[in-house]
Scaffold this motif. Structure first.
Motif: not given
Length: 75
Positions: A13-41
């Motif tokens: 999970v930590l690796a996925m979060v780090i990769l997710f943060a590195i690939a972050q774009d200024r625009r946040i689409n629905l898929r990214e918001r959903t993945l963030r919620r899943v990772f938080r939970r």
């Protein structure tokens, strides 16, 4: 054995979060918001599970001395 499994999931999970943060774009689409919620939970659930797993003996002692289930909860 379960502790190793929990640590493995935490590392993944930590690796996925780090990769997710590195690939972050200024625009946040629905898929990214959903993945963030899943990772938080997943992270929250994992912390809660680890807390219970490490303190299960203490809960057992409290139950043995007569503490009611309602008194153990926060509500």
């Amino acid at each position: 054995m379960m502790d190793l499994l929990v640590q493995s999931v935490a590392a993944a999970v930590l690796a996925m979060v780090i990769l997710f943060a590195i690939a972050q774009d200024r625009r946040i689409n629905l898929r990214e918001r959903t993945l963030r919620r899943v990772f938080r939970r997943v992270g929250t659930g994992q912390r809660f599970y680890t807390f219970i797993f490490k303190n299960v003996e203490r809960f057992g002692v409290l139950k043995m001395i007569g503490v009611k289930r309602r008194e153990l909860s926060w509500r």
